[in-house]
Design a protein around this motif. Structure first.
Motif, mmCIF file in Angstrom:
data_model
loop_
_atom_site.group_PDB
_atom_site.id
_atom_site.type_symbol
_atom_site.label_atom_id
_atom_site.label_comp_id
_atom_site.label_asym_id
_atom_site.label_seq_id
_atom_site.Cartn_x
_atom_site.Cartn_y
_atom_site.Cartn_z
ATOM 1 N N ALA A 76 0.601 -1.302 0.036
ATOM 2 C CA ALA A 76 -0.046 -0.020 -0.087
ATOM 3 C C ALA A 76 0.913 1.332 0.254
ATOM 4 C CB ALA A 76 -1.267 -0.150 1.336
ATOM 5 N N ALA A 77 1.833 1.383 0.697
ATOM 6 C CA ALA A 77 3.290 2.180 0.750
ATOM 7 C C ALA A 77 3.682 2.392 -0.838
ATOM 8 C CB ALA A 77 3.724 2.466 1.999
ATOM 9 N N ASP A 78 4.277 4.489 -0.526
ATOM 10 C CA ASP A 78 5.025 3.982 -1.315
ATOM 11 C C ASP A 78 6.855 4.919 -0.470
ATOM 12 O OD1 ASP A 78 6.406 5.169 -3.583
ATOM 13 O OD2 ASP A 78 4.901 7.120 -4.220
ATOM 14 N N PHE A 79 7.071 3.675 -0.543
ATOM 15 C CA PHE A 79 8.756 4.040 0.008
ATOM 16 C C PHE A 79 10.011 4.257 -1.223
ATOM 17 C CE2 PHE A 79 6.537 1.617 3.119
ATOM 18 C CZ PHE A 79 7.451 1.973 4.283
ATOM 19 N N SER A 80 8.928 4.596 -2.149
ATOM 20 C CA SER A 80 10.130 5.573 -3.094
ATOM 21 C C SER A 80 9.674 6.678 -3.088
ATOM 22 C CB SER A 80 9.944 5.279 -4.169
ATOM 23 O OG SER A 80 8.602 5.378 -5.163
ATOM 24 N N TYR A 81 9.301 7.530 -2.603
ATOM 25 C CA TYR A 81 8.922 8.921 -2.406
ATOM 26 C C TYR A 81 8.518 9.019 -3.665
ATOM 27 C CZ TYR A 81 11.261 6.643 1.970
ATOM 28 O OH TYR A 81 11.477 5.858 2.807
ATOM 29 N N LEU B 140 2.781 6.198 3.587
ATOM 30 C CA LEU B 140 1.099 5.106 3.612
ATOM 31 C C LEU B 140 0.465 5.851 3.106
ATOM 32 C CD1 LEU B 140 0.134 2.661 4.134
ATOM 33 C CD2 LEU B 140 -1.219 2.655 6.254
ATOM 34 N N HIS B 141 0.162 6.945 3.445
ATOM 35 C CA HIS B 141 -0.681 7.789 2.459
ATOM 36 C C HIS B 141 -1.035 8.919 1.511
ATOM 37 C CE1 HIS B 141 -2.285 6.829 7.218
ATOM 38 N NE2 HIS B 141 -4.007 6.271 6.296
ATOM 39 N N ARG B 142 0.249 8.529 1.336
ATOM 40 C CA ARG B 142 1.412 9.877 0.797
ATOM 41 C C ARG B 142 1.611 11.235 0.436
ATOM 42 N NH1 ARG B 142 0.290 4.733 -1.892
ATOM 43 N NH2 ARG B 142 1.042 3.779 -3.401
ATOM 44 N N ARG B 143 1.777 11.209 1.806
ATOM 45 C CA ARG B 143 1.595 13.110 2.367
ATOM 46 C C ARG B 143 2.896 13.689 3.043
ATOM 47 N NH1 ARG B 143 -4.644 13.908 4.721
ATOM 48 N NH2 ARG B 143 -5.739 12.361 3.183
ATOM 49 N N ARG C 162 10.353 7.985 12.186
ATOM 50 C CA ARG C 162 9.352 7.959 13.782
ATOM 51 C C ARG C 162 8.018 7.766 13.347
ATOM 52 N NH1 ARG C 162 12.635 7.986 17.911
ATOM 53 N NH2 ARG C 162 13.857 9.377 16.599
ATOM 54 N N GLN C 163 6.940 6.832 14.207
ATOM 55 C CA GLN C 163 6.169 7.326 14.537
ATOM 56 C C GLN C 163 5.132 7.033 13.013
ATOM 57 O OE1 GLN C 163 5.591 11.004 16.902
ATOM 58 N NE2 GLN C 163 4.837 10.005 18.611
ATOM 59 N N GLY C 164 5.581 6.093 12.068
ATOM 60 C CA GLY C 164 4.891 6.470 10.651
ATOM 61 C C GLY C 164 5.279 7.093 9.700
ATOM 62 N N ARG C 165 6.603 8.440 10.131
ATOM 63 C CA ARG C 165 6.524 9.408 9.361
ATOM 64 C C ARG C 165 8.266 9.189 9.097
ATOM 65 N NH1 ARG C 165 4.293 14.095 13.311
ATOM 66 N NH2 ARG C 165 2.089 12.745 14.175
#
Length: 417
Positions: free
Chosen positions: A98-103, A156-159, A121-124
């Motif tokens: 679900a997440a985008d770790f290529s940013y 995860l939320h692409r923000r 940290r804390q999902g960010r």
């Protein structure tokens, strides 16, 4: 004609409803895992209303260790999820999908260079960009603090939130400042869940600095600038400050001064120097250590040592740090023997966990050309509370500095287009 409701009933009904919610919260707080909580939320609308309340979720997160789902290598793109049979492997696989770790959702910066992860940290994730990233450790070339670009994002939320540059007017009066590094500060219990802080440390020959960005004000400020002499030590020359560990409201730097730790208290915004374990306890001066918050709210320092004649790296020592008396001697607390099939090193810390990298005995480091011919590396989590060691995943990559990914950021960043 129906009689009017009793005044007593009118008074009792809201209280009974409120009491029911309070009882449900107390019951749900005792569920062992977030997975159980998610399942309970599907039972009925009342359960879902109570469980999805942000106030309740913060209470749940405060008493439950966030689930570990994988790790992000420092300075590299990508996410490496936990693998079966690790308990959170299904959740890790879902996050990876679900997440985008290529940013890719973060627009390219003004230097037209790729974003590199610096902290999690804390999902960010904190991303950075420099004019030329490979020159971070080249002190022959001057890179100014205002050249640093930083982004806080939620993969995860692409923000994301693009941070402003550190204003030159708050650094110009201090002369040349070098060796800057940025990391995320955890949100406090009394802070809004939409807020966050980024701390950037830097130094010169005379002073150590902490610049802090607050998402509430949208500005940078100098939080601390003590002189090295006031700290009772000297600047570490051209040696770069290693990435700090976080525990119990403080950031800790290890390995720069024999038997000493540099501490930054994020609550008081103060630097200090405290005693560490004597160097005689360490197997070698370059041995890595890690600092994790203990069950009693006390920071614990982990490092490799040996009580055997061959000095093999199979014994993990624990000492409780006494930060209230900086000059006091630290006392050894516990020794954890590790299995002998691997050579271990500490590669990261998380909330209540120590992350270990294991190379099968006798195997060399896995360079890119060798990865097809070497045995898989194993990565482990050590639970600080129980001293239990669990294998998280295995691969042919050698990562010696990673950011464990646990917990999930609330919907705190504004949507970006």
């Amino acid at each position: 004609m129906a009689s009017p409701p009793s005044p007593i009933a009118d008074l009792r009904a809201p209280r009974l409803l409120s009491l029911t919610d309070e009882l449900l919260e107390e019951i749900f707080l005792r569920l062992p895992t977030p997975t159980d909580l998610a399942r309970a939320s599907t039972a009925c609308g009342s359960f879902r209303r109570v469980i999805t309340d942000r106030g309740f979720l913060r209470r749940f997160e405060a008493v439950h260790t966030p689930p570990f789902v994988g790790f992000v290598p420092e300075g590299q793109d990508g996410f490496y999820p936990a693998q079966p049979p690790y308990p959170s492997a299904p959740l890790a696989r879902a996050v990876a999908n679900a997440a985008d770790f290529s940013y890719s959702f973060v627009p390219i910066g003004r230097w037209l260079k790729p974003w590199r992860p610096r902290d999690h940290r804390q999902g960010r994730v904190l991303l950075e960009c420099l004019p030329k990233y490979d020159d971070r450790y080249d002190f022959k070339r001057v890179v100014f603090l205002m050249d640093l670009e930083l982004v806080v994002c939620d993969p995860l939320h692409r923000r994301y939130v693009l941070l402003p540059s550190v204003p030159q007017e708050i650094t110009a009066q201090h002369g040349r400042i070098v060796d800057f590094d940025a990391f995320l500060a955890p949100a406090g219990q009394d802070e809004e869940e939409t807020s966050f802080k980024v701390i950037c440390t830097a130094r010169n020959k005379t002073n150590l600095f902490a610049f802090v960005f607050s998402s509430v004000t949208g500005r940078w400020c100098i939080a601390a600038s003590p002189s090295w002499s006031s700290l009772g030590t000297e600047a570490p020359g051209y040696r770069k400050l290693a990435y700090p560990d976080y525990a119990c409201g403080c950031f800790y730097w290890t390995g720069h001064w024999v038997g000493k730790l540099l501490v930054f208290d994020a609550r008081k915004m103060e630097f200090s120097i405290v005693n560490s374990v004597p160097s005689s306890y360490l197997i070698e001066s370059s041995s890595k250590s890690g600092i994790v918050g203990g069950a009693e709210g006390t920071p614990l320092m982990f490092f490799f040592g040996s009580h055997r004649e061959d000095d093999s790296l199979d014994v993990l020592h624990i000492t409780k740090l006494n930060t209230s008396e900086p000059s006091g001697q630290q006392q050894m607390e516990k020794i954890i023997p590790l299995a002998r099939q691997c050579r271990y090193s500490i590669c990261g810390v998380a909330e209540g966990f120590l992350f270990l990298h294991g190379i099968p005995g006798g195997q060399p480091l896995a360079h890119r050309r060798q990865r097809r011919n070497v045995a898989n590396r194993e990565y482990f989590l050590l639970d600080v509370r129980t001293s239990e060691l669990e294998k998280v995943c295995e691969m042919k990559h050698d990562f010696f500095r990673v950011h464990p990914f646990s917990g999930f950021a609330p919907s705190l960043l504004k949507p970006c287009v």
